[in-house]
Design an enzyme around this catalytic site. Structure first.
Site, short mmCIF file in Angstrom:
data_model
loop_
_atom_site.label_atom_id
_atom_site.label_comp_id
_atom_site.label_asym_id
_atom_site.label_seq_id
_atom_site.Cartn_x
_atom_site.Cartn_y
_atom_site.Cartn_z
N GLY A 10 -15.93 -40.70 27.46
CA GLY A 10 -16.19 -39.50 26.49
C GLY A 10 -15.18 -39.38 25.29
O GLY A 10 -14.13 -39.78 25.34
N GLY B 254 -9.86 -42.17 29.34
CA GLY B 254 -9.37 -41.02 30.52
C GLY B 254 -9.10 -41.92 31.62
O GLY B 254 -8.82 -43.02 31.86
N ASN B 255 -9.41 -41.31 32.92
CA ASN B 255 -9.17 -41.98 34.27
C ASN B 255 -9.85 -43.14 34.28
O ASN B 255 -9.43 -43.96 34.91
CB ASN B 255 -9.43 -40.68 35.12
CG ASN B 255 -8.44 -39.60 35.28
OD1 ASN B 255 -7.12 -40.00 35.09
ND2 ASN B 255 -8.51 -38.52 35.71
N GLY B 256 -11.44 -43.04 34.27
CA GLY B 256 -12.00 -44.29 34.32
C GLY B 256 -11.57 -45.54 33.66
O GLY B 256 -11.32 -46.47 34.20
N THR C 232 -8.49 -37.27 26.84
CA THR C 232 -9.42 -36.57 27.35
C THR C 232 -9.10 -35.17 27.16
O THR C 232 -8.14 -34.44 27.13
CB THR C 232 -9.65 -36.73 28.84
OG1 THR C 232 -10.37 -35.58 29.29
CG2 THR C 232 -8.13 -36.80 29.70
N ASP D 236 -10.10 -33.05 29.25
CA ASP D 236 -9.99 -32.29 30.49
C ASP D 236 -8.32 -32.29 31.02
O ASP D 236 -7.89 -31.56 31.87
CB ASP D 236 -10.51 -33.36 31.81
CG ASP D 236 -11.93 -33.35 31.51
OD1 ASP D 236 -12.71 -32.41 30.44
OD2 ASP D 236 -12.74 -33.84 31.95
N GLY E 74 -15.09 -29.68 32.16
CA GLY E 74 -13.91 -29.98 33.03
C GLY E 74 -14.68 -30.01 34.42
O GLY E 74 -14.94 -29.03 35.38
N GLU F 257 -16.97 -26.00 34.45
CA GLU F 257 -18.15 -26.63 34.98
C GLU F 257 -18.52 -27.00 36.25
O GLU F 257 -19.30 -27.21 36.96
CB GLU F 257 -18.95 -27.52 33.87
CG GLU F 257 -18.03 -28.82 33.86
CD GLU F 257 -18.46 -30.05 33.04
OE1 GLU F 257 -19.60 -29.92 32.61
OE2 GLU F 257 -17.61 -30.76 32.73
N ARG G 272 -24.88 -12.80 30.99
CA ARG G 272 -25.50 -13.93 30.13
C ARG G 272 -24.56 -15.11 30.17
O ARG G 272 -23.35 -15.07 30.55
CB ARG G 272 -25.59 -13.47 28.78
CG ARG G 272 -26.73 -12.35 28.25
CD ARG G 272 -28.02 -12.94 28.26
NE ARG G 272 -29.02 -12.11 27.87
CZ ARG G 272 -29.59 -11.11 28.53
NH1 ARG G 272 -29.44 -11.20 30.05
NH2 ARG G 272 -30.30 -10.16 28.26
O1 F6P Z 1 -14.24 -36.16 30.57
C1 F6P Z 1 -14.61 -35.48 29.68
C2 F6P Z 1 -15.98 -34.75 29.78
O2 F6P Z 1 -15.80 -34.09 28.45
C3 F6P Z 1 -15.88 -33.90 30.91
O3 F6P Z 1 -15.22 -32.54 30.68
C4 F6P Z 1 -17.52 -33.52 31.00
O4 F6P Z 1 -17.79 -33.25 32.32
C5 F6P Z 1 -17.91 -35.06 30.76
O5 F6P Z 1 -17.15 -35.48 29.84
C6 F6P Z 1 -19.11 -34.95 30.08
O6 F6P Z 1 -19.81 -36.10 29.94
P1 F6P Z 1 -20.86 -36.74 28.91
O7 F6P Z 1 -20.43 -36.63 27.36
O8 F6P Z 1 -21.07 -38.06 29.27
O9 F6P Z 1 -22.04 -35.75 29.29
#
Ligand code: F6P
Length: 360
Positions: free
Chosen positions: A12, A114-116, A137, A139, A182, A234, A278
């Site tokens: 991402g 990021g991690n991946g 990231t 996150d 996150g 999330e 909401r």
């Molecule tokens: O890893 C960063 C992140 O923004 C996360 O916080 C989120 O869950 C994910 O990427 C969303 O990914 P995508 O943009 O592929 O929907």
């Protein structure tokens, strides 16, 4: 000595990718001399490395991008678990990546992700490529670094979202839930929740009990407060879901027809407290646009350090900030690990000390 440096951005996107790329490029041109550096931009992350989507960059390409959001190279998610699997397309991805590295005559490869991304970086380092990672990231969940670039900008954006919810929540006497990105780690929600004055903060590391969340709302009502703000990561889940395996949890949610944890929590709060609720989801707004001043500085420092690592030929490492020092970790030590919020993290304690509920 001429150096050919490949750069890719993977996973991402986030604010600060271009600032980091610029930092690396400018520091390399300064350190080695413009004539001694060739930077190869690899399109769309590892996908570009697999498919040899490479372009020799002119030094001018790295000017004017400090404040630009996104990534000039493009990015793509290329799941690590599929990296060593030869699928229907019959492509051996690892072999292809090594071939591209060779064909492009690269001396090293910089991977911003990021991690991946870091897991694949380690895989490539194990295969003998000279790899340097840069921790990106929103996150902030990369192991071994206090902070990743992109995180602080996202905290600022999420904080502004929460700030803006206060007035509308107060006007309508409602509960406003702000869903913050996150999936695994709650750093973003914790920081933005604190900065935005959320009354309840729900993060994956602290499973919530919905009754305790509702109690917190009712306590506010009893003390004369007519609205509440809930910052929801999330990826958060309740104490029952916490006991389940990931797949079981996903199945249960699908059966219940609930799309997100935040929607479910909003419905439960409204039903249990009688206060209207909401949901607001800033979503990818948290990842878009210009990096904050903090991230521009951090990205530049990270880029400069990567250039230093190249000069020392220190590979198989990823740049990090530990305390006030810019340094690096071995990919071996950090790849495959995630940095989570501890339940007794000082920010969690501070939040609890001012009466914020985590629903625990
Ligand atoms: O890893 C960063 C992140 O923004 C996360 O916080 C989120 O869950 C994910 O990427 C969303 O990914 P995508 O943009 O592929 O929907």
């Amino acid at each position: 000595m001429k150096r050919r440096i490949g750069i890719l951005t993977s996973g991402g996107d986030c604010p600060g990718l271009n600032a980091t790329i610029r930092g690396v490029a400018k520091a390399c041109y300064e350190r080695f001399g413009e004539d001694n550096v060739e930077i190869v931009g690899i399109s769309n992350g590892y996908y570009g490395l697999i498919n040899n989507l490479c372009k020799d960059m002119a030094p001018s390409a790295f000017s004017g991008i400090l404040t630009q959001g996104g990534t000039i190279f493009g990015t793509k998610r290329q799941p690590f678990k599929m990296m060593q699997v030869i699928g229907d397309d019959n492509v051996d991805k690892v072999k292809n990546m090594k071939e591209t590295y060779k064909k492009q005559k690269l001396d090293c490869l910089l991977t911003l992700g990021g991690n991946g991304t870091h897991k694949t970086s380690k895989l490539l380092a194990d295969e003998g490529l000279n790899v340097i990672g840069l921790p990106k990231t929103i996150d902030n969940d990369i192991y071994g670094t206090d902070v990743t670039f992109g995180f602080h900008t996202a905290v600022d954006i999420a904080t502004e979202a929460i700030d803006r919810l206060h007035t509308t929540a107060a006007s309508h006497s409602r509960i406003l839930l702000c869903e913050i990105m996150g999936n695994k780690a709650g750093w973003l929600t914790l920081n933005a929740g604190l900065a935005g004055g959320a009354d309840i903060i729900l993060i994956p590391e602290i499973p919530y009990d919905i009754d305790k969340v509702c109690d917190a709302v009712m306590q506010r009502t009893a003390s004369g407060k007519t609205f509440s703000i809930v910052a929801v990561a999330e990826g958060c889940f309740d104490t029952t879901e916490a006991k389940m395996k990931k797949k079981e949890r996903a199945k249960k949610r699908a059966e219940a027809g609930m799309t997100t944890a935040t929607n479910r929590i909003a419905a439960q709060i409204q039903a249990n407290t009688g206060v209207e609720a909401r949901v607001c989801v800033p979503g990818h707004m948290l990842r878009g646009g210009a990096p904050s001043a903090y991230d521009r500085v951090l990205a530049t420092q990270f880029g400069v350090h990567a250039a230093w690592l190249i000069a020392q030929e220190k590979y198989g490492r990823t740049v990090a900030k530990i305390g006030n020092k810019i340094t690096s970790n071995k990919l071996d030590d950090i790849a495959g690990k995630t940095k989570f919020v501890d339940v007794d993290n000082h920010l969690v304690i501070a939040a609890k000390d001012i009466g914020v509920s985590f629903g625990d």
